[in-house]
Design a protein around this motif. Structure first.
Motif, PDB file in Angstrom:
ATOM      1  N   ILE A 167       0.826  -1.212   0.000  1.00 23.01           N
ATOM      2  CA  ILE A 167       0.000   0.000   0.000  1.00 23.01           C
ATOM      3  C   ILE A 167       0.862   1.266   0.000  1.00 23.01           C
ATOM      4  N   TYR A 168       1.973   1.242   0.737  1.00 23.20           N
ATOM      5  CA  TYR A 168       2.881   2.398   0.755  1.00 23.20           C
ATOM      6  C   TYR A 168       3.597   2.560  -0.583  1.00 23.20           C
ATOM      7  N   LEU A 169       4.030   1.445  -1.156  1.00 20.90           N
ATOM      8  CA  LEU A 169       4.709   1.488  -2.460  1.00 20.90           C
ATOM      9  C   LEU A 169       3.754   1.969  -3.545  1.00 20.90           C
ATOM     10  N   THR A 170       2.484   1.594  -3.424  1.00 19.39           N
ATOM     11  CA  THR A 170       1.471   2.057  -4.384  1.00 19.39           C
ATOM     12  C   THR A 170       1.292   3.565  -4.297  1.00 19.39           C
ATOM     13  N   ILE A 171       1.230   4.080  -3.087  1.00 26.01           N
ATOM     14  CA  ILE A 171       1.093   5.532  -2.895  1.00 26.01           C
ATOM     15  C   ILE A 171       2.297   6.256  -3.476  1.00 26.01           C
ATOM     16  N   ILE A 172       3.499   5.741  -3.226  1.00 28.36           N
ATOM     17  CA  ILE A 172       4.722   6.364  -3.764  1.00 28.36           C
ATOM     18  C   ILE A 172       4.699   6.348  -5.283  1.00 28.36           C
ATOM     19  N   LEU A 173       4.232   5.245  -5.875  1.00 24.30           N
ATOM     20  CA  LEU A 173       4.163   5.133  -7.336  1.00 24.30           C
ATOM     21  C   LEU A 173       3.207   6.161  -7.929  1.00 24.30           C
ATOM     22  N   VAL A 174       2.053   6.332  -7.306  1.00 26.20           N
ATOM     23  CA  VAL A 174       1.071   7.313  -7.785  1.00 26.20           C
ATOM     24  C   VAL A 174       1.602   8.733  -7.619  1.00 26.20           C
ATOM     25  N   VAL A 175       2.210   9.024  -6.474  1.00 23.80           N
ATOM     26  CA  VAL A 175       2.770  10.360  -6.231  1.00 23.80           C
ATOM     27  C   VAL A 175       3.888  10.667  -7.227  1.00 23.80           C
ATOM     28  N   ALA A 176       4.732   9.684  -7.511  1.00 20.11           N
ATOM     29  CA  ALA A 176       5.821   9.877  -8.482  1.00 20.11           C
ATOM     30  C   ALA A 176       5.254  10.201  -9.863  1.00 20.11           C
ATOM     31  N   SER A 177       4.191   9.515 -10.249  1.00 19.56           N
ATOM     32  CA  SER A 177       3.561   9.771 -11.548  1.00 19.56           C
ATOM     33  C   SER A 177       2.942  11.161 -11.597  1.00 19.56           C
ATOM     34  N   LEU A 178       2.260  11.561 -10.527  1.00 20.05           N
ATOM     35  CA  LEU A 178       1.663  12.897 -10.476  1.00 20.05           C
ATOM     36  C   LEU A 178       2.732  13.981 -10.479  1.00 20.05           C
ATOM     37  N   PHE A 179       3.832  13.727  -9.770  1.00 19.56           N
ATOM     38  CA  PHE A 179       4.936  14.694  -9.732  1.00 19.56           C
ATOM     39  C   PHE A 179       5.560  14.834 -11.117  1.00 19.56           C
ATOM     40  N   PHE A 180       5.719  13.711 -11.822  1.00 17.19           N
ATOM     41  CA  PHE A 180       6.241  13.738 -13.194  1.00 17.19           C
ATOM     42  C   PHE A 180       5.348  14.599 -14.087  1.00 17.19           C
ATOM     43  N   CYS A 181       4.033  14.406 -13.983  1.00 17.10           N
ATOM     44  CA  CYS A 181       3.094  15.188 -14.793  1.00 17.10           C
ATOM     45  C   CYS A 181       3.156  16.669 -14.445  1.00 17.10           C
ATOM     46  N   LEU A 182       3.251  16.978 -13.169  1.00 22.91           N
ATOM     47  CA  LEU A 182       3.305  18.370 -12.720  1.00 22.91           C
ATOM     48  C   LEU A 182       4.562  19.066 -13.233  1.00 22.91           C
TER      49      LEU A 182
END
Length: 196
Positions: A167-182
């Motif tokens: 669950i923590y790794l999933t959150i990090i993966l989503v945040v990394a993707s959103l940060f990349f887009c931003l």
């Protein structure tokens, strides 16, 4: 947070052989992707980047929301395939194959950008993409490592923080993707990327 990192390091130490194997397979997949991209670039079938979300965004063919949706959807497909395959021990090699295909496809895209647009012309995008890819590859490797023989009872315990870090790794993966887009949106807004 300290417990999370401690759990990750403990998992890496306990499954060192699997982790080293994943790193070696990742390198092999990247090398094969680079060779394939170079061969395809000079062949009758050139590499088409028109369907890649962040390339379409940089070209102005789609908006910021489509960039986020496309990036997350791409990750979600591989994420679900890997997690579902890890629910059964005998399917774990298939999960590794899905991960390697993800690495292969992303490495082809990275190499194709260099071949089509030039390294210096797309330097900022390539640096951002390289950091993003390293982070996503590492997270997917950690997911595979955490799920390797983690829950013989079934997929339900994957999402229990006390038993698995998924669950923590999933959150990090989503945040990394959103940060990349931003960051890509900021680059597009304040840097003139004429090559795209």
């Amino acid at each position: 947070m300290r417990n999370f990192f401690g759990s990750i390091f403990q998992t890496v130490r306990a499954k060192k052989g699997v982790f080293v194997g994943l790193i070696l397979l990742t390198i092999v997949a990247i090398v094969l992707a680079v060779v394939s991209a170079i061969n395809l670039n000079g062949s009758v079938l050139p590499i088409d980047l028109g369907n890649i979300a962040f390339i379409r965004f940089l070209r102005g063919d789609c908006g910021f929301l489509f960039l986020i949706f496309g990036s997350l959807l791409n990750l979600l497909i591989f994420y679900l395939a890997i997690v579902l395959c890890c629910s059964k021990k005998f399917l774990f090699p298939l999960a590794v194959l899905f991960y390697l295909y993800f690495v292969y496809s992303q490495a082809i895209i990275f190499t194709a950008i260099i071949l089509i647009y030039g390294f210096l012309n797309a330097l900022l995008v390539l640096m951002l993409l390289l950091i993003y890819l390293i982070v996503t590859f590492l997270i997917f490797m950690l997911i595979l490592l955490c799920l390797f023989e983690a829950c013989p009872s079934g997929i339900g315990c994957f999402f229990k923080p006390s038993e698995c870090c998924l669950i923590y790794l999933t959150i990090i993966l989503v945040v990394a993707s959103l940060f990349f887009c931003l960051i890509e949106n900021i680059l597009k807004s304040f840097v003139i990327l004429l090559v795209f």
